[in-house]
Scaffold this motif. Structure first.
Motif, short mmCIF file in Angstrom:
data_model
loop_
_atom_site.label_atom_id
_atom_site.label_comp_id
_atom_site.label_asym_id
_atom_site.label_seq_id
_atom_site.Cartn_x
_atom_site.Cartn_y
_atom_site.Cartn_z
N GLY A 1 38.33 29.75 21.35
CA GLY A 1 38.75 31.12 21.03
C GLY A 1 37.58 32.09 21.04
O GLY A 1 37.72 33.24 21.46
N ILE A 2 36.44 31.64 20.58
CA ILE A 2 35.25 32.50 20.60
C ILE A 2 34.85 32.79 22.05
O ILE A 2 34.53 33.92 22.41
N MET B 1 31.40 29.11 12.14
CA MET B 1 30.59 29.44 13.33
C MET B 1 30.02 30.86 13.23
O MET B 1 28.86 31.09 13.59
N LYS C 1 30.31 37.93 19.53
CA LYS C 1 29.35 37.21 20.40
C LYS C 1 29.04 38.07 21.62
O LYS C 1 27.88 38.19 22.05
N ILE D 1 35.30 40.96 26.83
CA ILE D 1 34.42 42.12 26.97
C ILE D 1 33.24 41.82 27.90
O ILE D 1 32.17 42.41 27.76
N LYS E 1 26.72 40.80 20.72
CA LYS E 1 25.36 40.26 20.58
C LYS E 1 24.70 40.07 21.96
O LYS E 1 23.52 40.36 22.14
N TRP F 1 26.02 31.39 13.43
CA TRP F 1 25.48 32.17 14.56
C TRP F 1 25.21 33.63 14.19
O TRP F 1 24.89 34.43 15.07
N PRO G 1 29.97 23.45 16.69
CA PRO G 1 30.51 22.43 15.80
C PRO G 1 31.78 21.82 16.42
O PRO G 1 32.26 22.32 17.44
N GLY H 1 37.38 35.34 23.29
CA GLY H 1 37.10 36.69 22.75
C GLY H 1 35.93 37.33 23.46
O GLY H 1 35.96 38.51 23.82
N ALA H 2 34.88 36.55 23.68
CA ALA H 2 33.69 37.08 24.36
C ALA H 2 34.03 37.46 25.80
O ALA H 2 33.56 38.47 26.32
N VAL I 1 31.70 38.68 28.89
CA VAL I 1 30.94 37.43 28.91
C VAL I 1 31.70 36.43 29.80
O VAL I 1 32.92 36.50 29.93
N LEU J 1 27.07 36.26 13.54
CA LEU J 1 27.77 37.18 14.44
C LEU J 1 28.13 38.47 13.72
O LEU J 1 28.50 38.45 12.54
N ALA K 1 35.40 36.77 16.50
CA ALA K 1 34.03 36.24 16.54
C ALA K 1 33.52 36.24 17.97
O ALA K 1 32.32 36.46 18.21
N GLU L 1 21.16 31.16 22.47
CA GLU L 1 22.21 32.19 22.60
C GLU L 1 23.10 31.95 23.81
O GLU L 1 24.23 32.42 23.85
#
Lengths: 326, 332
Positions: free
Chosen positions: A65-66, B158, B127, A73, B130, B162, A57, A69-70, A75, B164, B123, A51
């Motif tokens: 982008g992920i 993804m 994450k 908030i 999560k 994962w 990938p 996005g995280a 992360v 999500l 996504a 995690e």
């Protein structure tokens, strides 16, 4: 103090920051089970799990982008891009999203991501693995761009980047990962802003960043035997640039050279020329020189590659020219 | 559903329609500049889906046609209108405009102009959820046109690997800007494209809010229960052009007339009238109340609000109060 390699310094910074804050994660291609192409995340997957140490990938734009996005908030992702050429795929999320979200939300949302990537030529990796591209990132409002030259900065600047609230691009160099240096055992931070005078001198300022700082240091040694006292300035941060330190140094030495591994056009060297012109034009006693790569895609052939990329001889010759010795 | 909730939902959709109509007027009066993409005709989608989620708590993200998603998420209408006017009191302090509404106080995480960019951001929000271990979900609203971006495929892959907690809502309005879906996309049914990523998906009528809510409930429950992402395709139609400069030359008037019969507000108000839940007068009264609220409260606020100060041009580029321990500058 202990001698530590550049890659180990990065690994240690990851490890400490992940231990310090459970919201710090690392992501990238082959960074988990494999431990990273340059071992910068070695052993962390075992320690922190799927995690938090994420093998992605091969989808640079979207995994960046992920991470973004995280980060919106809370992360704190450290995103590794295996080669700066591949960062081109992530420019949409990086430049259109991460660099702009704070501004276009009126400061209500921000994206504290760190993107680490090696930029530079190694050994015959050819055109699609040898880009530098620092100039592209440093021209983008809303990003910080730093170029640690040594294990000390690689460790200390990564730690600062993780804690800083802005998106930070860290440009490393494949030929520096095994470079060694003594660094303190105790935790420390190195600030993201500010150029550094890494060698004091009085006759000429040799300006570099990333790998080219080492070319400047080597050149300074050669110049010493010619009776020339060279000051070496490591830019460290390309965005924002430390105009003040550049000005002070050039006002002292009255001569300068900027060495970089990238191509010249619209580049870091052009920007340094502009900064000096704006800050202290009348302090100059000689025409400055830019040392840079040839304006070609990096060739595969060993001799052609060598000819395309500046080395110590090139920087030395450039310095002699500034000094009026050739 | 209680009749009071049915009435509330219809009134909400009428509010959204008239809010958008009023922004159109402000645009024509040149009080609103830039681009303006209106949601009229698609109201049942955002309204119905978010009714089944937890607006204000679940994270919502979308493209540039974002006013109504922000409203339903709970962003104050006054602030959205002020943002369209470019005012300091706007949702994004006048720095974003119509396409970039943000309100993190209700977890509305923005409107984006890059078609397909919200896929990975959504996504990423999932994450983050999560990592925090809450039972929130992230909801991403995008049009069918976005599915031809690489981010669609990369992110779905993804999100699935994962697991999500993200719900992708595809508002299939049959046109990617001005290009018909059959002319740009090999598969008309978007939910079928998702099968490749092992994500459950389904397609429904997006004009009938009762159908939308039934489908959305299943989708939201799936995602919230920790089973991973869901892709919900809702067939809809925008009444207006892509943005203001669009003469709609790519659609026939006959097609528009057919879809007008399937207008979401028309369908729902007819249903509630037939059931005796509301009368013609109810709708007329609401319209009057809404228009008054929009004029006296919302537009007035936007018009009377101050412009951002030019001295503040450089604010919000980077952290304006950075911690010197991390930033420096280095003393050398």
């Amino acid at each position: 103090m202990a001698e530590i390699a550049y890659w180990e310094a990065i690994q240690r910074a990851h490890d400490e920051e992940m231990a310090n804050d459970p919201m710090v994660i690392a992501m990238g291609e082959d960074i988990g089970v494999v431990g990273g192409t340059y071992k910068a995340t070695f052993g962390l997957h075992e320690k922190y799990g799927d995690e938090r140490v994420i093998d992605t990938p091969i989808s640079e734009n979207s995994y960046t982008g992920i991470g973004i996005g995280a980060s919106m908030i809370g992360v704190r992702p450290i995103i590794e891009i295996m080669s700066i050429n591949f960062a081109l795929l992530a420019l949409d999320t990086l430049i259109n999203a991460a660099a702009k979200i704070r501004y276009m939300s009126g400061g209500r949302v921000h994206c504290p991501i760190v993107m680490r990537t090696p930029g530079g030529t190694a050994h015959q990796l050819a055109a699609q693995h040898s880009a530098r591209l620092a100039r592209m990132f440093m021209s983008t409002s809303g990003l910080r761009v730093v170029t640690p030259r040594s294990p000390l900065d690689a460790y200390g600047m990564l730690k600062s980047a993780v804690r800083c609230n802005d998106p930070v691009i860290i440009i490393e160099h494949e030929r520096m990962y095994n470079m060694k240096e003594d660094i303190p055992d105790k935790e420390f931070f190195r600030p993201l802003e500010g150029a550094e005078i890494v060698r004091k001198g009085t006759d000429i300022t040799l300006i570099g960043y990333n790998y080219s700082v080492h070319l400047c240091l080597e050149t300074a040694k050669r110049l010493e035997s010619d009776g020339v006292s060279a000051e070496v300035l490591d830019l460290r941060s390309l965005k924002p640039l430390d105009r003040e330190t550049i000005r002070r140094s050039v006002e002292k030495t009255h001569r300068f050279l900027i060495a970089e591994e990238d191509e010249a056009a619209v580049g870091v060297g052009s920007e340094i020329m502009a900064v000096v012109t704006e800050e202290c034009f009348y302090a100059l006693d000689a025409q400055p020189v830019r040392i840079h790569a040839a304006d070609v895609p990096v060739p595969f052939n060993r001799e052609l590659e060598k000819a395309a990329i500046p080395d110590v001889d090139d920087v030395y010759q450039g310095a002699l020219k500034v000094m009026g010795k050739i | 559903m209680e009749t009071s909730d049915q009435k509330r939902l219809l009134r909400e959709m009428i509010f959204y329609r008239r809010f958008e109509d009023r922004t159109f007027e402000a645009y024509m009066e040149r009080k609103v500049g830039g681009f303006l993409h209106l949601y009229s005709g698609q109201e049942a989608v955002a309204t119905g889906v978010l009714e089944m989620a937890r607006p204000g708590s679940d994270y919502v993200i979308t493209g540039y046609r974002d006013h109504v998603h922000a409203l339903k998420a709970g962003a104050p209408a006054k602030e959205i209108m002020a943002e369209l006017y470019g005012k300091e009191t706007g949702s994004s302090k006048g720095r974003g405009g119509s396409m970039h509404i943000f309100d993190p106080t209700v977890n509305f995480m923005g409107g984006y102009a890059l078609v397909g960019q919200p896929f990975p951001l959504a996504a990423g929000l999932a994450k983050g959820i999560k990592m925090k271990g809450t039972d929130q979900i992230a909801i991403c609203f995008l049009g069918d046109g976005a599915n031809n971006q690489g981010t669609f495929h990369e992110t779905l892959n993804m999100a699935s690997v994962w697991k999500l907690p993200v719900l992708f809502v595809c508002e299939n309005n049959l046109y990617a800007i001005g290009t018909a879906i059959d002319r740009s996309t090999a598969v008309r049914d978007q939910y079928k494209r998702v099968a490749a990523y092992n994500i459950p998906s389904s397609q429904h009528d997006g004009q009938d809010i009762d159908i939308v809510m039934e489908a959305a409930k299943k989708a939201v429950d799936h995602v919230r229960s920790g089973k991973g992402p869901y892709f919900l395709e809702l067939m809809t139609y925008r009444n207006r052009g892509h943005s203001m400069s669009d003469a709609k030359g790519y659609r026939t008037r006959e097609e528009e007339a057919e879809w007008a019969k399937r207008d979401p507000i028309l369908i729902y108000s007819e249903r509630l009238k037939k059931a005796g839940t509301i009368s013609d007068d109810d709708v007329k009264n609401w319209e009057k109340e809404i228009d008054k609220e929009i004029e006296d409260d919302i537009v007035k606020f936007a018009e009377e609000s101050p412009e951002p100060r030019v001295e503040d041009l450089g604010k919000y580029v980077l952290d304006d109060n950075p911690d010197p321990r991390w930033i420096g500058p280095l003393q050398s």
